[in-house]
Each structure stands twice: as structure tokens, then as C-alpha cells.
Enzyme design. Structure first.
Site, PDB file in Angstrom:
ATOM      1  N   HIS A 125     -59.819  -8.736   2.998  1.00 36.18           N
ATOM      2  CA  HIS A 125     -59.984  -8.592   4.219  1.00 36.18           C
ATOM      3  C   HIS A 125     -59.990  -9.874   5.178  1.00 36.18           C
ATOM      4  O   HIS A 125     -59.965  -9.408   6.376  1.00 36.18           O
ATOM      5  CB  HIS A 125     -61.257  -7.598   4.709  1.00 36.18           C
ATOM      6  N   LYS A 167     -63.674  -0.092  16.422  1.00 43.22           N
ATOM      7  CA  LYS A 167     -63.544  -1.161  15.257  1.00 43.22           C
ATOM      8  C   LYS A 167     -64.912  -1.825  15.555  1.00 43.22           C
ATOM      9  O   LYS A 167     -65.789  -1.477  16.494  1.00 43.22           O
ATOM     10  CB  LYS A 167     -62.416  -2.189  15.739  1.00 43.22           C
ATOM     11  N   ARG A 168     -65.104  -2.441  14.420  1.00 41.66           N
ATOM     12  CA  ARG A 168     -66.331  -3.482  14.537  1.00 41.66           C
ATOM     13  C   ARG A 168     -66.348  -4.201  15.813  1.00 41.66           C
ATOM     14  O   ARG A 168     -65.548  -4.702  16.371  1.00 41.66           O
ATOM     15  CB  ARG A 168     -66.618  -4.537  13.236  1.00 41.66           C
ATOM     16  N   THR A 212     -55.957  -1.788   9.392  1.00 42.84           N
ATOM     17  CA  THR A 212     -55.432  -0.568   8.839  1.00 42.84           C
ATOM     18  C   THR A 212     -55.749   0.699  10.013  1.00 42.84           C
ATOM     19  O   THR A 212     -55.160   1.693   9.891  1.00 42.84           O
ATOM     20  CB  THR A 212     -56.252  -0.068   7.560  1.00 42.84           C
ATOM     21  N   LYS A 238     -62.322  -9.183  18.606  1.00 46.66           N
ATOM     22  CA  LYS A 238     -61.846  -8.054  18.708  1.00 46.66           C
ATOM     23  C   LYS A 238     -61.683  -7.762  20.233  1.00 46.66           C
ATOM     24  O   LYS A 238     -60.871  -6.634  20.639  1.00 46.66           O
ATOM     25  CB  LYS A 238     -62.568  -7.138  17.863  1.00 46.66           C
ATOM     26  N   LYS A 258     -53.468   3.932  11.385  1.00 46.07           N
ATOM     27  CA  LYS A 258     -53.711   5.380  11.451  1.00 46.07           C
ATOM     28  C   LYS A 258     -53.760   6.058  12.848  1.00 46.07           C
ATOM     29  O   LYS A 258     -52.987   7.129  12.811  1.00 46.07           O
ATOM     30  CB  LYS A 258     -55.015   5.488  10.905  1.00 46.07           C
TER      31      LYS A 258
END
Length: 469
Positions: free
Chosen positions: A120, A268-269, A376, A274, A380
């Protein structure tokens, strides 16, 4: 009896400590004893359950309890998602060799056929590298097994590259130095039959034959792009998913949701790179626009942000607090109404993803270019018909190549632009001075507009944005 009772209580407390507190921050790897205990606890419990299920399975076996492990790799697949579950390799070897009495070479073949590894991150500071002395203390048998695995691996490397000592050093699981360490990523690569990264910039992922493993078959849908009934059916499915999720949100969050609004989602985290904070600044700007000109026609939007922060990651937790505080103001403003809603999706998990991803219209993938190793979730969302709004980072790059950049909304700097700005030097005040809407949003955060009872609550966010970002 009293002594036995106290001893029993102490033993129970020691056992419960493993799951009482989550392991330390994962933005940088720290060799914490608790973390190693937790990782082994989860791996050991999982493997015990896997083997119990395998032994009790009657398929293809007439014995009351299955004792032959020849078919184990055919029935079981263990996916090592990053290095956190890497202990599955020596633990499975320990079970097969020590408990099941299997010969080493046969156990190794079964272990390797069973395990696959997904990397990752390429950031060296984020890869797990455990001190050997910690293994000596907590997992001495596993250390013996890792030494044996490494020795056999290095023997193979030496046979292929005679005399190349530097290569042996680089490829060894054991890193020599002042503090000898175990490189868990190397262990995963050696002990897995398949290795891939979640983005193509880290690996070339092999594609199988069926739809599940060969997404190129989706190109057949291009034949229906102008088929009105097909397009209508797809839109109907999306709207039904939005109606279901709207009902769920209203029940869980007590906020009236407009199911016809754009479902704008970022899950997401929680991490600065991010850029959930960038999303939040955009929400504040949308709110200000509606407040300034409420008679104007706006496309209704429901913004949903979800994810979890590492326990000790102060700034990430403060960003979550800001998002929820902005939501409290926006969601209760009668002037805004249902034109803008903000929801923080609590305890985001797989069961939540199953609801939100099929209902999403917009997928926020806005990390700073060059920082996102994985990706990922964005796939999705795209497979479920959401438009990707993002930077050229992580798997967005491959998605743009496959679907065409015209089918994504790409914005912001590319990797080379970020590198150039780093060399030049970034001055936040330049942007603050020349973008009035940005300046207004930052001032509102600074002055307590979204935290009226605690005006200074978000001063550290403003300080980070203006001086340290």
C-alpha cells in the site's frame, strides 16, 4: 484464594489490554510493543478460525476431521493487505510444522501458495521494520522461523547472483545495523505467491479471464451508451440506492436529506495529505454563496465525509471536529434549506461502504499529487457510476487512462508541479490575499463562526494552513 483471585484479575487485565486501546499512529511506523501484540493477536485468532473451518469441512474428505493439508491452498486464500498481517506467514509455518508435524519444505509450499501480498505504500518510513530484540522477547519461535525463511531465501539469491554481497544485504529480511530489524515487506514478498500494489505505479497487476478479474469486459457496455432504455434503467437503480441511503441517513443522523441532491462523497482515512480539509473549505464557500444570494438557483448538494483518524493524530481529529461543526451550522440554517447538507459518516466501515458507494454521484479523490500510494476506493465509486473529482494521483492516473480523462473531473497540480512549487517555496498568504472566498472561509474558521462557544477551537487548523501546510 485471595492470591489466586488477584492473579486471575491481573491475567485478565493483561489479556484485555490487547484490545482496549488501538495501536499507535500509522502515519509513521513506530516499533511499539502493543502494536506487535495486537497484530499477532488478530493474525493468530484468524488462522485458528481458518484452520478450524478447514478441518471441519466435509467437502472432498471422508474423515471426521480433515488431517491432510494438501488441498489447503485450494480452499483458503490469505490476502496480506499491507504489512500489518505479515505475521500470518511465520504463524502458519509454526502451526503446520510444530502443531501438525509437517516437514518444513512441504509447509513452506503450502504457506506460499496460500498467501498473497498487496503493498500500500512506497514510503520507507511507513513500512513495518520490527526490532529483532522485540521478537526475541515476545515471539521467539516466530523469530526462529523468520531466520530460517531468510536463510533459505538468501541461499537462493546467492546461487543466482554469486558474490553479490550488496544484493544479499538489500534483499535480506533481516536488516543489520545498530538495531537489527525485520523488514516485514521483504517477508511478505518472499512468503507470497502473488505480489501487487494497489496502484499501477507500484506494480503491474495481472488480469484474469472473468468479469471479476477482467474489467476490460465492461467495454461491452459502450454498445449501450446511446440506448435510452438502458441509460434510464441505470439512472433508476442509482436513484433507488439514493432513496434507500437517504432514509438511512435521516434515521441515523436526524437530518432531512433531499434524495434528488448530488451526493458528494469523500470516504477514506483522515489525513492531511488526503485533504478532507480542502473539501471542508469548499463546503464553507458553497454555504457563503447561498447565504449571500439565496434567491439564486443552486444545484442541491449533500456532502458526506467519512473515515477514521489514528488515535494520536491530533490534526486529523481536529479536522473531523471542524467538519461536524460546519455541518451543525449549515444543516440548521433555514435560509440554506435542503440546498446544502453536510454529514460526517461516523464509524465508516465495510457495511457503511455497501450503502454509500452505490448511492454516490460524486467521488472526491483529491489527495496532493504524488502522495497517494493506494486507490481502490475510487475504483469502487467509479464502477458504481460516480463521477470522480480528483487530482492526478494514485489510481486516478490509471482510471483516467482507461476511461479517458474527459470522463473524470481532474484538477490541481500534477506531480511535477508540486515538486516545482516545493523547490520554489510555498507561501500560503499569497493565495489567502488573492482569493477572497478562500480568505473569508479561513477568517470564519479563525473567528469562531463554526464554534461560537469556543472561538479559538480551530486556531491550530488556521495556523497549520497559513504557516505550516
Amino acid at each position: 484464594n485471595v492470591g489466586d483471585y488477584i492473579e486471575a484479575v491481573l491475567d485478565r487485565n493483561l489479556a484485555e489490554n490487547i484490545s482496549r486501546v488501538l495501536y499507535p499512529n500509522d502515519n509513521f511506523f513506530e516499533g511499539k510493543e502493543l502494536r506487535l501484540k495486537q497484530e499477532y493477536f488478530v493474525v493468530a485468532a484468524t488462522l485458528q478460525d481458518i484452520i478450524r473451518r478447514f478441518k471441519s469441512s466435509k467437502f472432498g474428505c471422508r474423515d471426521p476431521v480433515r488431517t491432510c493439508f494438501d488441498t489447503f491452498p485450494d480452499k483458503v486464500a490469505i490476502q496480506l493487505n499491507d504489512t500489518h498481517p505479515a505475521l500470518a506467514i511465520p504463524e502458519l509455518m509454526r502451526i503446520l510444522v510444530d502443531l501438525e508435524g509437517m516437514e518444513w519444505d512441504k509447509a513452506w509450499v503450502i504457506t506460499k501458495k496460500t498467501c498473497a501480498y498487496t503493498n500500500h505504500t512506497v514510503l520507507p518510513e511507513a513500512l513495518e521494520r520490527w526490532p529483532v530484540h522485540l521478537f526475541e522477547k515476545l515471539l521467539p519461535r516466530h523469530l526462529d522461523i523468520i531466520y530460517e525463511i531468510n536463510q533459505k531465501h538468501l541461499d537462493e539469491v546467492a546461487a543466482m547472483f554469486p558474490g553479490d554481497m550488496d544484493r544479499l544485504r538489500r534483499m535480506s529480511v533481516i536488516e543489520e545495523g545498530d538495531c537489527k530489524r525485520i523488514n516485514m515487506a521483504h517477508l511478505c514478498v518472499i512468503g507470497a505467491h502473488a505480489v501487487n500494489g494497489v496502484a499501477r505505479i507500484h506494480s503491474d497487476i495481472k488480469i484474469g479471464e472473468d468479469f471479476v478479474t477482467d474489467l476490460s469486459q465492461l467495454k461491452k457496455l459502450l454498445d449501450f451508451v446511446d440506448d435510452e432504455s438502458f441509460v434510464h434503467d441505470i439512472a433508476k437503480v442509482k436513484q433507488e440506492n439514493k432513496l434507500k441511503f437517504s432514509a438511512y441517513l435521516e434515521k441515523e443522523y436526524k437530518v432531512k436529506i433531499n434524495p434528488s441532491s448530488l451526493f458528494d462523497v469523500q470516504v477514506k482515512r483522515i489525513h492531511e495529505y488526503k485533504r478532507q480539509l480542502l473539501n471542508c473549505l469548499h463546503v464553507i464557500t458553497l454555504y457563503n454563496r447561498i447565504k449571500k444570494d439565496p434567491s439564486k438557483v443552486y444545484v442541491p448538494r449533500t456532502v458526506m465525509i467519512g473515515g477514521k483518524a489514528a488515535p494520536g493524530y491530533y490534526m486529523a481529529k481536529l479536522i473531523i471536529k471542524l467538519i461536524t461543526s460546519v455541518g451543525n451550522i449549515v444543516n440548521n440554517d433555514p435560509i440554506v434549506g435542503d440546498r446544502l447538507k453536510v454529514i460526517y459518516l461516523e464509524n465508516y466501515r465495510v457495511s457503511m461502504a455497501e450503502k454509500v458507494i452505490p448511492a454516490s454521484d460524486l467521488s472526491q479523490q483529491i489527495s496532493t499529487a504524488g502522495t497517494e500510494a493506494s486507490g481502490t476506493g475510487n475504483m469502487k465509486f467509479m464502477l458504481n457510476g460516480a463521477l470522480t473529482i480528483g487530482t492526478m494521483d494514485g489510481a486516478n492516473v490509471e482510471m483516467a487512462e482507461e476511461a479517458g480523462e474527459d470522463n473524470l473531473f481532474i484538477f490541481g497540480m500534477r506531480v511535477e508541479d508540486v515538486e516545482a512549487l516545493d523547490k520554489k517555496g510555498y507561501n500560503a498568504k499569497e493565495y489567502y490575499d488573492k482569493i477572497p472566498e478562500l480568505r473569508e472561509a479561513i477568517n470564519q474558521i479563525r473567528d469562531g463562526r463554526f464554534s461560537p462557544t469556543e472561538p479559538d477551537l480551530f486556531k491550530d487548523i488556521v495556523n497549520m494552513l497559513m504557516n505550516h501546510d
